[in-house]
Design a protein around this motif. Structure first.
Motif, PDB file in Angstrom:
ATOM      1  N   LEU A  27     -14.094  -3.715  -8.280  1.00 10.45           N
ATOM      2  CA  LEU A  27     -15.187  -2.957  -8.885  1.00 10.45           C
ATOM      3  C   LEU A  27     -15.148  -3.100 -10.410  1.00 10.45           C
ATOM      4  CD1 LEU A  27     -15.147   0.445  -6.934  1.00 10.45           C
ATOM      5  CD2 LEU A  27     -16.760  -1.447  -6.673  1.00 10.45           C
ATOM      6  N   GLU A  78      -7.164   1.371  -7.932  1.00  7.86           N
ATOM      7  CA  GLU A  78      -7.670   2.646  -7.450  1.00  7.86           C
ATOM      8  C   GLU A  78      -8.684   2.438  -6.329  1.00  7.86           C
ATOM      9  OE1 GLU A  78      -9.318   4.765 -10.735  1.00  7.86           O
ATOM     10  OE2 GLU A  78      -7.375   5.232 -11.646  1.00  7.86           O
ATOM     11  N   CYS A  79      -8.641   3.352  -5.363  1.00  8.26           N
ATOM     12  CA  CYS A  79      -9.594   3.314  -4.250  1.00  8.26           C
ATOM     13  C   CYS A  79     -10.236   4.692  -4.113  1.00  8.26           C
ATOM     14  CB  CYS A  79      -8.896   2.940  -2.950  1.00  8.26           C
ATOM     15  SG  CYS A  79      -9.975   2.965  -1.490  1.00  8.26           S
ATOM     16  N   TYR A  80     -11.560   4.713  -3.959  1.00 12.22           N
ATOM     17  CA  TYR A  80     -12.311   5.970  -3.899  1.00 12.22           C
ATOM     18  C   TYR A  80     -12.955   6.167  -2.536  1.00 12.22           C
ATOM     19  CZ  TYR A  80     -11.983   4.258  -8.675  1.00 12.22           C
ATOM     20  OH  TYR A  80     -11.524   3.707  -9.845  1.00 12.22           O
ATOM     21  N   CYS A  81     -12.671   5.309  -1.599  1.00  4.00           N
ATOM     22  CA  CYS A  81     -13.332   5.336  -0.290  1.00  4.00           C
ATOM     23  C   CYS A  81     -12.844   6.500   0.561  1.00  4.00           C
ATOM     24  CB  CYS A  81     -13.073   4.029   0.459  1.00  4.00           C
ATOM     25  SG  CYS A  81     -13.728   2.563  -0.342  1.00  4.00           S
ATOM     26  N   PRO A 116      -7.940   9.307  -7.295  1.00  4.22           N
ATOM     27  CA  PRO A 116      -8.128   8.085  -6.514  1.00  4.22           C
ATOM     28  C   PRO A 116      -6.844   7.731  -5.753  1.00  4.22           C
ATOM     29  CG  PRO A 116      -8.901   7.797  -8.768  1.00  4.22           C
ATOM     30  CD  PRO A 116      -8.150   9.083  -8.734  1.00  4.22           C
ATOM     31  N   GLU A 157     -18.300   1.211 -12.759  1.00  6.89           N
ATOM     32  CA  GLU A 157     -18.405   1.786 -11.418  1.00  6.89           C
ATOM     33  C   GLU A 157     -17.169   2.608 -11.089  1.00  6.89           C
ATOM     34  OE1 GLU A 157     -19.885   2.685  -7.590  1.00  6.89           O
ATOM     35  OE2 GLU A 157     -20.781   2.137  -9.514  1.00  6.89           O
ATOM     36  N   ARG A 158     -16.013   2.182 -11.570  1.00  7.16           N
ATOM     37  CA  ARG A 158     -14.793   2.978 -11.350  1.00  7.16           C
ATOM     38  C   ARG A 158     -14.918   4.341 -12.027  1.00  7.16           C
ATOM     39  NH1 ARG A 158     -10.898   0.149  -8.910  1.00  7.16           N
ATOM     40  NH2 ARG A 158     -10.926  -2.135  -9.035  1.00  7.16           N
ATOM     41  N   ARG A 191     -17.165   6.520  -9.924  1.00  2.00           N
ATOM     42  CA  ARG A 191     -16.538   6.960  -8.679  1.00  2.00           C
ATOM     43  C   ARG A 191     -15.462   8.011  -8.952  1.00  2.00           C
ATOM     44  NH1 ARG A 191     -17.419   3.441  -4.241  1.00  2.00           N
ATOM     45  NH2 ARG A 191     -16.277   5.026  -3.065  1.00  2.00           N
ATOM     46  N   THR A 219     -13.276  -2.843  -0.409  1.00  2.00           N
ATOM     47  CA  THR A 219     -14.458  -2.311  -1.095  1.00  2.00           C
ATOM     48  C   THR A 219     -14.228  -2.065  -2.589  1.00  2.00           C
ATOM     49  OG1 THR A 219     -15.063  -1.202   0.974  1.00  2.00           O
ATOM     50  CG2 THR A 219     -16.189  -0.473  -1.035  1.00  2.00           C
ATOM     51  N   CYS A 220     -13.093  -1.474  -2.929  1.00  2.00           N
ATOM     52  CA  CYS A 220     -12.837  -1.082  -4.322  1.00  2.00           C
ATOM     53  C   CYS A 220     -11.977  -2.090  -5.078  1.00  2.00           C
ATOM     54  CB  CYS A 220     -12.148   0.285  -4.367  1.00  2.00           C
ATOM     55  SG  CYS A 220     -13.148   1.639  -3.725  1.00  2.00           S
ATOM     56  N   ARG A 221     -11.643  -3.191  -4.454  1.00  2.00           N
ATOM     57  CA  ARG A 221     -10.673  -4.126  -5.038  1.00  2.00           C
ATOM     58  C   ARG A 221     -11.133  -4.681  -6.388  1.00  2.00           C
ATOM     59  NH1 ARG A 221      -6.494  -7.604  -2.593  1.00  2.00           N
ATOM     60  NH2 ARG A 221      -6.167  -9.428  -3.931  1.00  2.00           N
TER      61      ARG A 221
END
Length: 297
Positions: A67, A38-41, A85, A71-72, A75, A63-65
């Motif tokens: 986490l 998942e990526c939240y950027c 995400p 933190e996930r 986010r 950045t999210c690789r």
């Protein structure tokens, strides 16, 4: 409109037309076979994040690789209404070299590309790889602006055990100033030209002649045009350089900067290579005509 213009140009396709809006099940099934996270950027966060040396603009910095789960969770809860995400590929290589009929050997970065966007839409890089493989596409002709995406797509195909098509990235048509064509440069669609009294056959004949092709090749089924298709266009039309396109006269004129080697001994460039430069101006990459536009999130 796109299909009507292709038909008017004499370009035909095998089988029924498939629309990506109907391909949800196929893309979802493919996603299950790939390593993702998942990526939240946001786009802004990606643009402002520190980049590795030599990374191209827009490359994802990871950045999210990795986490931690806490933190996930944080986010995820911070995402806006209706947002989920994005899902990114966990790439297993940093770069990859591909072979292109025009560009030769090209080595490009392979980052963690988006496979499903934050709004739930499937990303171009995933869709085009899956669709091309399922439809048996064995040659992709498109503008050179998509060359940098090709190593990513080849890596996806490798992970899925899919064959690679032959890639042909042709120089873009540009205006007299060497810039990518835009609406301000004049009429570039067949509909625009028809309103000005220029038929499709006349437009094809102008393009072929201005590129150094034979006179009278005003359609794909015309004798000269047919010979170009069967024998490969590279022997009669120089596709080594970007061409300046005068959309008011619908002809190619002076050559803009950029050279890609001698193509005249390379077979396999069909008539689509000739018109794809102009087609890029109208709809985006000719080879990705019915694909989603590429977007990060």
């Amino acid at each position: 409109r796109q299909l009507a213009d292709l038909a008017a140009l004499g370009l035909e396709w095998d089988g029924e037309v498939i629309y990506q809006q109907d391909r949800e099940a196929s893309y979802a099934a493919t996603l299950q076979k790939l390593p993702v996270y998942e990526c939240y950027c946001s786009r802004r966060e990606i643009a402002e994040a520190p980049q590795a040396p030599h990374s191209p603009p827009g490359a994802y910095p990871g950045t999210c690789r990795d986490l931690p789960e806490a933190e996930r969770e944080r986010r995820r809860s911070a995402l806006g209404p209706g947002r989920v995400p994005a899902l990114r590929l966990r790439a297993t290589v940093d770069e990859l070299t591909i072979t292109d009929l025009v560009q030769g050997h090209y080595t490009g970065i392979v980052d963690d590309v988006v496979l499903r966007r934050g709004d739930g839409v499937w990303a171009y890089n995933l869709a085009v790889v899956v669709d091309d493989a399922e439809q048996g596409v064995d040659q992709v002709v498109r503008g050179e602006d998509l060359l940098s995406s090709t190593p990513r797509q080849v890596h996806l195909a490798d992970l899925l055990g899919l064959p690679h098509p032959q890639y042909v990235h042709v120089p873009l048509a540009v205006n007299a100033a060497g810039q990518r064509l835009a609406k301000r440069d004049g009429a570039v669609t067949l509909a625009d030209l028809a309103q000005e009294g220029t038929t499709t056959r006349a437009a094809i004949a102008r393009i072929v002649a201005s590129l150094g092709g034979p006179e009278g090749a005003d359609s794909i089924d015309a004798g000269a045009g047919h010979d170009m298709i069967e024998g490969g266009i590279a022997g009669v039309v120089d596709l080594r350089t970007r061409k300046a396109f005068d959309s008011r006269k619908f002809v190619f004129g002076a050559t803009a900067e950029g050279s890609y080697g001698d193509l005249r001994e390379k077979p396999g460039l069909g008539f689509s290579s000739l018109i794809s430069n102009v087609w890029d101006t109208q709809y985006g990459s000719f080879g990705a005509l019915l694909s989603y536009g590429e977007s990060d999130l």
